[in-house]
Write an enzyme that holds these catalytic residues in place. Structure first.
Site, PDB file in Angstrom:
ATOM      1  N   ASP A 146     -13.629  26.814  14.456  1.00  0.00           N
ATOM      2  CA  ASP A 146     -14.805  26.027  14.052  1.00  0.00           C
ATOM      3  C   ASP A 146     -14.655  24.551  14.446  1.00  0.00           C
ATOM      4  O   ASP A 146     -13.932  24.224  15.393  1.00  0.00           O
ATOM      5  CB  ASP A 146     -15.010  26.222  12.544  1.00  0.00           C
ATOM      6  N   ASP A 206     -27.736  24.697  15.501  1.00  0.00           N
ATOM      7  CA  ASP A 206     -28.095  24.508  14.098  1.00  0.00           C
ATOM      8  C   ASP A 206     -28.200  23.038  13.713  1.00  0.00           C
ATOM      9  O   ASP A 206     -29.042  22.639  12.936  1.00  0.00           O
ATOM     10  CB  ASP A 206     -27.064  25.215  13.212  1.00  0.00           C
TER      11      ASP A 206
END
Ligand code: GLA
Length: 399
Positions: A146, A206
């Site tokens: 991530d 996003d």
């Protein structure tokens, strides 16, 4: 952002040295804990999901059982090694990997290049070699890496460090990174190096969509269509191909949208060669959800060995036509209705590069039906928020 002429872009694109770990030649297919369960995960849940995947989904190509954030214990062990959360994964991470492998499936884990994961569990910063060795010792086959607690400038180098650490383990571990959108957006940085770093890049569209509090995909029409739009900026750069794919995010099929919306979402992810990582509770899904996730004709488009993502070849903002070239020389086509009322959408042969007089056979990939042979154009009524998805097979030598 700097603007490059088309020529310079081409030159840059062709000079990229792709990651050559031999893995992920077609978009990975599997399931991840995150979209449905967030931190509410444990070893029983993961084993039950693996059971369902093996029984119902693996024959369609699904193979990765991926643990997202929150599988880690908050503390490393006394020797400094990572360990699974002692309460929720009491049998340990190796045992879970063994279970998943015993079902003929692959085992995915989650890490973070910063000091902590997004949910505050230990990050891998400065521990890359040791942690990659730990992952390998548990039988890990896939790592999602991530971006939390890692500054934008740090990310690029951190992603390379983990790539090298995984490589050093000698175990084949597919590598998926989630850089900040700004990194993907900027042709000077990750976008141009990503194919040399990771097998999968989740571009975090996003952040630009901000459709929910967490900035991640949500099971709403507004969320996934926005992410798809953002993703197109990256796809148009010609990044995806065997060994390296990009994804707007994991799937929300079966998490609360209408079946038409789920079908559109799945079709378009298939078209852009995005990883098909389901995010619903596979243990309790409707027949319609299972049918969407296991449409073998749509999956075959996603898994086309050429790995070339679709382009949006027509849009008037409420209706769109998407086209993807397949390795057979045929085309996959989607007619996409973003409106609230039924729309007639026309596929013109020129959208997919066929001469108007070239006959082509159309097959409807959701109805599983041959529609006949057409020349020049084909018009179909499409339900609100729905798609029609076809394969167009050129009739070589005419009729
Ligand atoms: C980020 C990612 C999500 C998920 C969470 C976990 O928000 O974008 O996909 O991995 O972290 O904390």
């Amino acid at each position: 952002m700097k603007r490059f002429s088309f020529g310079v872009v081409l030159l840059l694109a062709t000079s990229v040295q792709c990651l050559d770990n031999g893995l992920i030649r077609t978009p990975p297919m599997g399931w991840s804990t995150w979209n449905k369960f967030h931190c509410g995960i444990n070893e029983t849940l993961v084993k039950e999901i693996a059971d369902v995947m093996a029984a119902k989904l693996s024959k369609f190509g699904y193979e990765y059982v991926n643990l997202d954030d929150c599988w880690l214990d908050s503390n490393r062990d006394s020797a400094g090694n990572l360990q699974g959360d002692k309460t929720t994964f009491p049998s340990g991470m190796k045992a879970l990997g063994d279970y998943i492998h015993s079902k003929g499936l692959k085992y995915g884990l989650y890490g973070d290049p910063g000091t902590h994961t997004c949910q505050g569990r230990p990050g891998n910063e400065g521990h890359e070699t040791r942690d990659a060795a730990t992952f390998a010792s548990w039988g890990c086959d896939y790592l999602k890496y991530d971006a939390c607690y890692a500054t934008a400038t740090y990310q690029l180098h951190a992603y390379q460090d983990m790539r090298d650490a995984l490589n050093k383990t000698g175990r084949p571990i597919g590598y998926s990174i989630c850089p900040d959108a700004s990194r993907c957006n900027d042709p000077n940085t990750v976008m141009w190096d990503a194919s040399s770093i990771a097998n999968v890049v989740m571009c975090r569209g996003d952040r630009l969509c901000k459709t929910d509090g967490a900035n991640d995909i949500a099971p709403t029409w507004q969320s996934w269509t926005c992410m798809l739009d953002v993703q197109m900026q990256f796809n148009s750069m010609g990044y995806a191909g065997p060994g390296h794919f990009i994804m707007p995010d994991m799937l929300e099929v079966g998490n609360g949208m209408t079946n038409d919306e789920d079908q559109s979402h799945f079709s378009l992810w298939a078209m852009i060669a995005a990883p098909l990582i389901a995010g619903n509770d596979l243990r309790n899904m409707t027949d319609e959800t299972l049918e969407i996730l296991t449409n073998d004709e749509v999956i075959a488009v996603n898994q086309d060995p050429m790995g070339k993502p679709a382009r949006r070849v027509y849009t008037n903002n409420i209706t769109e036509v998407w086209s993807r070239q397949l390795h057979t020389g045929d085309y996959a086509v989607v007619l996409f209705n973003k409106d609230e009322t039924v729309q007639k959408i026309t596929l013109l042969w020129r959208y997919i590069g066929l001469p108007a007089n070239q006959p082509a056979k159309l097959r409807d990939l959701w109805a599983h039906q041959d529609l006949g042979t057409f020349s020049g154009n084909y018009t179909s009524a499409v339900v609100p928020h729905g798609v029609k998805m076809f394969k167009a097979v050129q009739m070589r030598g005419g009729l």
